[in-house]
Design a protein around this motif. Structure first.
Motif, PDB file in Angstrom:
ATOM      1  N   PRO A  36     -10.945  10.900  26.243  1.00 62.63           N
ATOM      2  CA  PRO A  36     -11.749  12.210  25.962  1.00 62.63           C
ATOM      3  C   PRO A  36     -12.761  12.019  24.968  1.00 62.63           C
ATOM      4  O   PRO A  36     -12.720  11.375  23.776  1.00 62.63           O
ATOM      5  CB  PRO A  36     -10.727  13.352  25.454  1.00 62.63           C
ATOM      6  CG  PRO A  36      -9.463  12.636  25.836  1.00 62.63           C
ATOM      7  CD  PRO A  36      -9.758  11.231  25.890  1.00 62.63           C
ATOM      8  N   SER A  37     -13.764  12.863  25.041  1.00 57.36           N
ATOM      9  CA  SER A  37     -15.088  12.691  24.081  1.00 57.36           C
ATOM     10  C   SER A  37     -14.720  13.313  22.833  1.00 57.36           C
ATOM     11  O   SER A  37     -14.046  14.366  22.732  1.00 57.36           O
ATOM     12  CB  SER A  37     -16.179  13.315  24.850  1.00 57.36           C
ATOM     13  OG  SER A  37     -17.399  13.168  23.870  1.00 57.36           O
ATOM     14  N   ILE A  38     -15.266  12.783  21.766  1.00 59.54           N
ATOM     15  CA  ILE A  38     -14.724  13.323  20.467  1.00 59.54           C
ATOM     16  C   ILE A  38     -15.998  13.798  19.711  1.00 59.54           C
ATOM     17  O   ILE A  38     -16.046  14.414  18.571  1.00 59.54           O
ATOM     18  CB  ILE A  38     -14.007  12.362  19.626  1.00 59.54           C
ATOM     19  CG1 ILE A  38     -15.060  10.966  19.417  1.00 59.54           C
ATOM     20  CG2 ILE A  38     -12.852  12.080  20.147  1.00 59.54           C
ATOM     21  CD1 ILE A  38     -14.428  10.028  18.395  1.00 59.54           C
ATOM     22  N   ILE A  39     -17.405  13.989  20.551  1.00 58.01           N
ATOM     23  CA  ILE A  39     -18.375  14.262  19.875  1.00 58.01           C
ATOM     24  C   ILE A  39     -18.404  15.786  19.810  1.00 58.01           C
ATOM     25  O   ILE A  39     -18.180  16.415  20.795  1.00 58.01           O
ATOM     26  CB  ILE A  39     -19.721  13.837  20.656  1.00 58.01           C
ATOM     27  CG1 ILE A  39     -20.831  13.871  19.969  1.00 58.01           C
ATOM     28  CG2 ILE A  39     -19.738  14.233  22.077  1.00 58.01           C
ATOM     29  CD1 ILE A  39     -22.181  13.352  20.269  1.00 58.01           C
ATOM     30  N   ALA A  40     -18.825  16.446  18.744  1.00 60.63           N
ATOM     31  CA  ALA A  40     -19.001  17.688  18.215  1.00 60.63           C
ATOM     32  C   ALA A  40     -20.525  17.940  18.769  1.00 60.63           C
ATOM     33  O   ALA A  40     -21.358  17.359  18.221  1.00 60.63           O
ATOM     34  CB  ALA A  40     -18.590  18.218  17.155  1.00 60.63           C
ATOM     35  N   LEU A  41     -20.856  18.974  19.493  1.00 57.23           N
ATOM     36  CA  LEU A  41     -22.089  19.190  19.998  1.00 57.23           C
ATOM     37  C   LEU A  41     -22.707  20.142  19.106  1.00 57.23           C
ATOM     38  O   LEU A  41     -22.998  21.285  19.277  1.00 57.23           O
ATOM     39  CB  LEU A  41     -22.146  19.778  21.406  1.00 57.23           C
ATOM     40  CG  LEU A  41     -21.846  18.784  22.478  1.00 57.23           C
ATOM     41  CD1 LEU A  41     -21.642  19.571  23.937  1.00 57.23           C
ATOM     42  CD2 LEU A  41     -22.638  17.677  22.601  1.00 57.23           C
ATOM     43  N   THR A  42     -23.059  19.674  17.978  1.00 59.65           N
ATOM     44  CA  THR A  42     -24.064  20.240  16.970  1.00 59.65           C
ATOM     45  C   THR A  42     -25.332  19.596  16.745  1.00 59.65           C
ATOM     46  O   THR A  42     -25.505  18.555  17.241  1.00 59.65           O
ATOM     47  CB  THR A  42     -23.278  20.418  15.693  1.00 59.65           C
ATOM     48  OG1 THR A  42     -23.432  19.110  15.113  1.00 59.65           O
ATOM     49  CG2 THR A  42     -21.947  20.956  15.676  1.00 59.65           C
ATOM     50  N   GLU A  43     -26.361  20.137  16.175  1.00 58.91           N
ATOM     51  CA  GLU A  43     -27.728  19.621  16.255  1.00 58.91           C
ATOM     52  C   GLU A  43     -27.564  18.478  15.647  1.00 58.91           C
ATOM     53  O   GLU A  43     -28.277  17.209  15.700  1.00 58.91           O
ATOM     54  CB  GLU A  43     -28.581  20.685  15.649  1.00 58.91           C
ATOM     55  CG  GLU A  43     -30.112  20.192  15.600  1.00 58.91           C
ATOM     56  CD  GLU A  43     -31.167  21.503  15.176  1.00 58.91           C
ATOM     57  OE1 GLU A  43     -30.936  22.409  15.352  1.00 58.91           O
ATOM     58  OE2 GLU A  43     -32.032  20.794  14.708  1.00 58.91           O
ATOM     59  N   GLU A  44     -26.883  18.461  14.393  1.00 54.49           N
ATOM     60  CA  GLU A  44     -26.773  17.302  13.395  1.00 54.49           C
ATOM     61  C   GLU A  44     -25.843  16.064  13.951  1.00 54.49           C
ATOM     62  O   GLU A  44     -26.391  14.949  13.886  1.00 54.49           O
ATOM     63  CB  GLU A  44     -25.801  17.728  12.162  1.00 54.49           C
ATOM     64  CG  GLU A  44     -25.776  16.692  11.180  1.00 54.49           C
ATOM     65  CD  GLU A  44     -24.990  17.215   9.909  1.00 54.49           C
ATOM     66  OE1 GLU A  44     -24.804  18.600   9.853  1.00 54.49           O
ATOM     67  OE2 GLU A  44     -24.365  16.186   8.958  1.00 54.49           O
ATOM     68  N   SER A  45     -25.036  16.387  14.750  1.00 55.06           N
ATOM     69  CA  SER A  45     -24.184  15.389  15.444  1.00 55.06           C
ATOM     70  C   SER A  45     -25.148  14.902  16.568  1.00 55.06           C
ATOM     71  O   SER A  45     -24.967  13.633  16.708  1.00 55.06           O
ATOM     72  CB  SER A  45     -22.803  15.722  15.857  1.00 55.06           C
ATOM     73  OG  SER A  45     -22.985  16.724  17.124  1.00 55.06           O
ATOM     74  N   ILE A  46     -25.547  15.476  17.272  1.00 54.05           N
ATOM     75  CA  ILE A  46     -26.409  14.858  18.365  1.00 54.05           C
ATOM     76  C   ILE A  46     -27.718  14.018  17.767  1.00 54.05           C
ATOM     77  O   ILE A  46     -27.728  12.777  18.192  1.00 54.05           O
ATOM     78  CB  ILE A  46     -27.229  16.178  19.085  1.00 54.05           C
ATOM     79  CG1 ILE A  46     -26.295  16.804  20.092  1.00 54.05           C
ATOM     80  CG2 ILE A  46     -28.081  15.514  20.015  1.00 54.05           C
ATOM     81  CD1 ILE A  46     -26.537  18.120  20.610  1.00 54.05           C
ATOM     82  N   ALA A  47     -28.156  14.386  16.810  1.00 55.70           N
ATOM     83  CA  ALA A  47     -29.156  13.574  16.077  1.00 55.70           C
ATOM     84  C   ALA A  47     -28.589  12.493  15.544  1.00 55.70           C
ATOM     85  O   ALA A  47     -29.299  11.310  15.602  1.00 55.70           O
ATOM     86  CB  ALA A  47     -29.772  14.276  14.848  1.00 55.70           C
TER      87      ALA A  47
END
Length: 198
Positions: free
Chosen positions: A131-142
């Motif tokens: 499962p993906s652990i990335i949090a979709l926030t502007e900071e985490s995407i950048a």
């Protein structure tokens, strides 16, 4: 306990070949895959080079797909170094034999060596099902994009693709959640996820 994806025998063979290189060269091999040594680990094996390799190994879970993927990148780099032409323009016969032996050992562990990269279908499936652990926030995407760009700059194209793949996967899953479209959280095939979104 989960089964180790790269066997101890294979790891030991790589370690022994790595001891023929300088400490700086060994660090360079592992740095390629963004691996760091466990400085507090005290291995039983003697010698600075063996100790250094074991410190890197101590920070790797060889049953965890993501750790093994990074290790495979480091091993790719090492095979590349072994097969690089010497100052006379030829690949040293000893290095060629040793690299062939290491590739053969990885093949016994379920890896193919294609275009200078170790590839495992089993590893790919296991990695994509995580499962993906990335949090979709502007900071985490950048941050994710920056990591991918850094990997591209360092020549780690497989790592950059993995970063991009994980980001797209996370976007698709978030869209499916927000639209309340049923899907498997463990699904890692972005084509399947995209079709569900569409």
């Amino acid at each position: 306990m989960n089964k180790e994806i790269i066997s101890k025998a294979t790891r030991n063979a790589f370690r022994e070949e790595l001891t023929r290189f300088t400490l700086r060269e060994i660090e360079g091999v592992f740095d390629t895959a963004n691996l760091v040594p466990n400085e507090s680990f005290v291995p039983l094996s003697g010698g600075q080079r063996r100790t250094l390799v074991e410190k890197y190994y101590a920070n790797i879970d060889f049953s965890k797909p993501e750790d093994v993927r990074k290790t495979a990148i480091a091993f790719d780099e090492f095979i590349h170094k072994l097969r690089s032409p010497s100052f006379m323009g030829n690949v040293d016969d000893v290095n060629q034999r040793q690299s062939d032996d290491l590739v053969s050992r990885m093949q016994r562990d379920g890896f193919r060596f294609e275009d200078g990269n170790f590839i495992s279908d089993t590893l790919r499936v296991q990695t994509l099902e995580t499962p993906s652990i990335i949090a979709l926030t502007e900071e985490s995407i950048a941050e994710h994009v920056e990591k991918a760009q850094t990997k591209i700059a360092n020549g780690d194209f497989a790592g950059a693709i993995t970063n991009a793949y994980t980001l797209v996967e996370a976007f698709l899953k978030e869209i499916l959640r927000q639209t309340q479209t049923p899907f498997k959280e463990s699904e890692g095939d972005i084509k399947t996820l995209y079709n569900s979104v569409a």
